[in-house]
Design a protein around this motif. Structure first.
Motif, PDB file in Angstrom:
ATOM      1  N   GLN A 109       0.817  -1.203   0.000  1.00  0.00           N
ATOM      2  CA  GLN A 109       0.000   0.000   0.000  1.00  0.00           C
ATOM      3  C   GLN A 109       0.853   1.257   0.000  1.00  0.00           C
ATOM      4  O   GLN A 109       0.549   2.242  -0.702  1.00  0.00           O
ATOM      5  CB  GLN A 109      -0.936  -0.030   1.208  1.00  0.00           C
ATOM      6  N   TRP A 110       1.946   1.233   0.748  1.00  0.00           N
ATOM      7  CA  TRP A 110       2.813   2.405   0.800  1.00  0.00           C
ATOM      8  C   TRP A 110       3.568   2.617  -0.505  1.00  0.00           C
ATOM      9  O   TRP A 110       3.869   3.751  -0.880  1.00  0.00           O
ATOM     10  CB  TRP A 110       3.776   2.306   1.977  1.00  0.00           C
ATOM     11  N   MET A 111       3.861   1.568  -1.228  1.00  0.00           N
ATOM     12  CA  MET A 111       4.476   1.730  -2.545  1.00  0.00           C
ATOM     13  C   MET A 111       3.593   2.586  -3.443  1.00  0.00           C
ATOM     14  O   MET A 111       4.071   3.487  -4.142  1.00  0.00           O
ATOM     15  CB  MET A 111       4.725   0.358  -3.191  1.00  0.00           C
ATOM     16  N   ARG A 112       2.303   2.310  -3.441  1.00  0.00           N
ATOM     17  CA  ARG A 112       1.381   3.107  -4.261  1.00  0.00           C
ATOM     18  C   ARG A 112       1.176   4.483  -3.665  1.00  0.00           C
ATOM     19  O   ARG A 112       1.095   5.490  -4.379  1.00  0.00           O
ATOM     20  CB  ARG A 112       0.028   2.403  -4.388  1.00  0.00           C
ATOM     21  N   LEU A 113       1.085   4.546  -2.352  1.00  0.00           N
ATOM     22  CA  LEU A 113       0.799   5.816  -1.693  1.00  0.00           C
ATOM     23  C   LEU A 113       1.866   6.862  -2.021  1.00  0.00           C
ATOM     24  O   LEU A 113       1.559   8.033  -2.282  1.00  0.00           O
ATOM     25  CB  LEU A 113       0.724   5.594  -0.184  1.00  0.00           C
ATOM     26  N   LEU A 114       3.124   6.445  -2.029  1.00  0.00           N
ATOM     27  CA  LEU A 114       4.210   7.383  -2.279  1.00  0.00           C
ATOM     28  C   LEU A 114       4.295   7.811  -3.740  1.00  0.00           C
ATOM     29  O   LEU A 114       5.009   8.759  -4.069  1.00  0.00           O
ATOM     30  CB  LEU A 114       5.537   6.780  -1.829  1.00  0.00           C
ATOM     31  N   ASP A 115       3.565   7.131  -4.630  1.00  0.00           N
ATOM     32  CA  ASP A 115       3.495   7.528  -6.034  1.00  0.00           C
ATOM     33  C   ASP A 115       2.177   8.226  -6.368  1.00  0.00           C
ATOM     34  O   ASP A 115       1.947   8.586  -7.521  1.00  0.00           O
ATOM     35  CB  ASP A 115       3.644   6.298  -6.933  1.00  0.00           C
ATOM     36  N   ARG A 118      -2.085  12.665  -4.985  1.00  0.00           N
ATOM     37  CA  ARG A 118      -3.124  13.154  -4.054  1.00  0.00           C
ATOM     38  C   ARG A 118      -3.031  12.482  -2.683  1.00  0.00           C
ATOM     39  O   ARG A 118      -3.794  12.815  -1.772  1.00  0.00           O
ATOM     40  CB  ARG A 118      -4.512  12.917  -4.656  1.00  0.00           C
ATOM     41  N   PHE A 119      -2.138  11.531  -2.531  1.00  0.00           N
ATOM     42  CA  PHE A 119      -1.972  10.804  -1.266  1.00  0.00           C
ATOM     43  C   PHE A 119      -3.308  10.251  -0.763  1.00  0.00           C
ATOM     44  O   PHE A 119      -3.631  10.329   0.415  1.00  0.00           O
ATOM     45  CB  PHE A 119      -1.346  11.715  -0.199  1.00  0.00           C
ATOM     46  N   ALA A 120      -4.069   9.694  -1.699  1.00  0.00           N
ATOM     47  CA  ALA A 120      -5.414   9.220  -1.368  1.00  0.00           C
ATOM     48  C   ALA A 120      -5.502   7.707  -1.234  1.00  0.00           C
ATOM     49  O   ALA A 120      -6.551   7.183  -0.851  1.00  0.00           O
ATOM     50  CB  ALA A 120      -6.405   9.687  -2.439  1.00  0.00           C
ATOM     51  N   VAL A 121      -4.423   6.983  -1.533  1.00  0.00           N
ATOM     52  CA  VAL A 121      -4.446   5.528  -1.429  1.00  0.00           C
ATOM     53  C   VAL A 121      -4.639   5.125   0.031  1.00  0.00           C
ATOM     54  O   VAL A 121      -3.978   5.649   0.928  1.00  0.00           O
ATOM     55  CB  VAL A 121      -3.129   4.933  -1.977  1.00  0.00           C
ATOM     56  N   ARG A 122      -5.561   4.216   0.259  1.00  0.00           N
ATOM     57  CA  ARG A 122      -5.822   3.787   1.632  1.00  0.00           C
ATOM     58  C   ARG A 122      -4.699   2.877   2.116  1.00  0.00           C
ATOM     59  O   ARG A 122      -4.209   2.009   1.403  1.00  0.00           O
ATOM     60  CB  ARG A 122      -7.143   3.015   1.688  1.00  0.00           C
ATOM     61  N   CYS A 123      -4.289   3.108   3.347  1.00  0.00           N
ATOM     62  CA  CYS A 123      -3.288   2.240   3.959  1.00  0.00           C
ATOM     63  C   CYS A 123      -3.739   1.908   5.375  1.00  0.00           C
ATOM     64  O   CYS A 123      -4.114   2.806   6.137  1.00  0.00           O
ATOM     65  CB  CYS A 123      -1.912   2.905   3.989  1.00  0.00           C
ATOM     66  N   PHE A 150      13.408  11.867  -1.841  1.00  0.00           N
ATOM     67  CA  PHE A 150      12.907  11.577  -0.502  1.00  0.00           C
ATOM     68  C   PHE A 150      11.915  10.423  -0.523  1.00  0.00           C
ATOM     69  O   PHE A 150      12.030   9.464   0.244  1.00  0.00           O
ATOM     70  CB  PHE A 150      12.275  12.841   0.079  1.00  0.00           C
ATOM     71  N   ALA A 151      10.946  10.491  -1.423  1.00  0.00           N
ATOM     72  CA  ALA A 151       9.895   9.472  -1.466  1.00  0.00           C
ATOM     73  C   ALA A 151      10.451   8.098  -1.806  1.00  0.00           C
ATOM     74  O   ALA A 151      10.043   7.089  -1.212  1.00  0.00           O
ATOM     75  CB  ALA A 151       8.822   9.869  -2.476  1.00  0.00           C
ATOM     76  N   ASP A 152      11.379   8.028  -2.733  1.00  0.00           N
ATOM     77  CA  ASP A 152      11.960   6.728  -3.080  1.00  0.00           C
ATOM     78  C   ASP A 152      12.750   6.150  -1.910  1.00  0.00           C
ATOM     79  O   ASP A 152      12.775   4.930  -1.699  1.00  0.00           O
ATOM     80  CB  ASP A 152      12.858   6.856  -4.308  1.00  0.00           C
ATOM     81  N   ALA A 153      13.403   7.020  -1.141  1.00  0.00           N
ATOM     82  CA  ALA A 153      14.140   6.551   0.034  1.00  0.00           C
ATOM     83  C   ALA A 153      13.188   6.033   1.112  1.00  0.00           C
ATOM     84  O   ALA A 153      13.455   5.016   1.763  1.00  0.00           O
ATOM     85  CB  ALA A 153      15.002   7.677   0.594  1.00  0.00           C
ATOM     86  N   VAL A 154      12.055   6.720   1.299  1.00  0.00           N
ATOM     87  CA  VAL A 154      11.048   6.246   2.256  1.00  0.00           C
ATOM     88  C   VAL A 154      10.429   4.946   1.761  1.00  0.00           C
ATOM     89  O   VAL A 154      10.167   4.021   2.554  1.00  0.00           O
ATOM     90  CB  VAL A 154       9.965   7.322   2.471  1.00  0.00           C
ATOM     91  N   LYS A 155      10.212   4.843   0.465  1.00  0.00           N
ATOM     92  CA  LYS A 155       9.660   3.616  -0.103  1.00  0.00           C
ATOM     93  C   LYS A 155      10.575   2.427   0.184  1.00  0.00           C
ATOM     94  O   LYS A 155      10.111   1.328   0.529  1.00  0.00           O
ATOM     95  CB  LYS A 155       9.458   3.781  -1.608  1.00  0.00           C
ATOM     96  N   ALA A 156      11.886   2.637   0.049  1.00  0.00           N
ATOM     97  CA  ALA A 156      12.836   1.561   0.335  1.00  0.00           C
ATOM     98  C   ALA A 156      12.713   1.106   1.787  1.00  0.00           C
ATOM     99  O   ALA A 156      12.759  -0.097   2.087  1.00  0.00           O
ATOM    100  CB  ALA A 156      14.258   2.036   0.041  1.00  0.00           C
TER     101      ALA A 156
END
Length: 358
Positions: A109-115, A118-123, A150-156
């Protein structure tokens, strides 16, 4: 190649060539960040928020990023670390509530959220809201390139948690090379370094930043931060969550239970990574002085500050005294050797080549 520490031998001195400093707004930002974290509609377990308050992660960020461009960007990092503490607590320790299946689902879920712009993906992660707020603010103040760094680093970090907490990989708990590869991501240090692009408003192109020399420098710094995390959290984890992946614990396992020998192995690895930071940083400043100076200074201050944090932070509950005696040094040890972890070898060897200019 370096010889491993032997039983009874003195632990090598830990080499820290950089000097830490503090952000002048540390107290203010720490208080504001605790109020910000408490404003979210989160079902805290009994005692959890009190623990987070006592650990005061936001205050400690002053040692991580004292040179942020302005207060708004500094607060972004303060809130990021404040959000990471309870986020991470979900997976292990007294407030853990994640099942292995949930860890995997949340990673996806966070993989999609960070892409999602609108940051609307439910997690379903119980501490998603504060971290989403941080990412939304980062996207608003950063350039697209800065946000992706930043987002790719958080995704990792977020996706790798499934590896540590939902996986059945025993090698990451018993072998230093495997533990270091795992904790490179699951320690959260990729995100801590990645946010520097936003907090310092760095203008580094993708072509430049993804050159092996820059990549190698960044990876060496992240590994050092992960090593600090695991050195000083070792005692707490052995008492509370001994099955957590920890680089020092893996070194002790490889050394047949000898803590002194394990610490010597980890300090040697640290010094090898620090040699890479110093060497590669000098090359970056030579070839790309305008772009590299701000980035390397931010990294150097973060490395120095993170060591101080690890040795004194409330979160680690006296992790420093639990370790065998060792010393710090500002000068490189006479013998360092080369890193013997295949995961990092490609980038770090290739990183000896000069980057293209332009």
């Amino acid at each position: 190649m370096s010889a491993p520490a032997t039983p009874g031998a003195a632990v090598p001195s830990l080499w820290q060539p950089y000097t830490h400093r503090s952000h002048p707004e540390a107290e203010r930002a720490g208080k504001e960040s605790l109020a910000w974290l408490g404003s979210f509609d989160i079902a805290w377990q009994p005692g959890h928020f009190d623990t987070i308050r006592s650990e005061n992660a936001g205050y400690w960020w002053n040692l991580f990023d004292p040179g942020a461009k302005d207060y708004e960007r500094y607060r972004l990092g303060v809130d990021f670390i404040s959000a990471l503490y309870p986020f991470d607590d979900t997976y292990s320790g007294p407030y853990a509530c994640a099942s292995p299946a949930e860890a995997v689902a949340w990673a996806g879920q966070w993989m999609r959220l960070l892409d999602d712009p609108r940051f609307a993906v439910r997690c379903g992660h119980p501490f998603s809201a504060p971290l989403i707020d941080v990412m939304r603010r980062a996207a608003a103040m950063a350039t697209p390139v800065q946000y992706r760094r930043f987002a790719d680093a958080v995704k990792a970090y977020v996706t790798s948690l499934a590896w540590e907490f939902a996986g059945q990989d025993r090698s990451v708990r018993q072998r230093v090379a495997e533990a270091a590869a795992c904790r490179f991501y699951t320690s959260g240090c990729t995100g801590i370094v990645g946010i520097l692009h936003v907090s310092h408003d760095l203008d580094i192109s993708d072509e430049t930043f993804h050159h092996p020399l820059w990549r190698a420098y960044t990876e060496a710094a992240v590994l050092i931060l992960a090593l600090y995390n695991d050195l000083y959290s070792y005692a707490r984890e052995q008492a509370d969550t001994p099955d957590d992946v920890n680089i020092l614990a893996a070194a002790v396992a490889e050394g047949r239970g000898d803590l002194r020998r394990g610490l010597g192995r980890v300090v040697t690895l640290h010094n090898q990574a620090m040699e890479r930071v110093v060497h590669l940083g000098a090359r970056l400043k030579k070839h790309h002085p305008a772009q590299a100076r701000a980035y390397t200074q931010a990294i150097e201050e973060m490395l120095a500050g993170n060591l101080v944090f690890g040795r004194t932070a409330t979160r680690y509950h006296g992790g420093e005294p639990a370790l065998p005696p060792y010393t710090l040094t500002t000068t490189p040890p006479p013998t360092i050797g080369t890193i013997e972890i295949p995961t990092f070898a490609w980038w770090w060897d290739t990183g000896r080549a000069a980057p293209r200019t332009g």
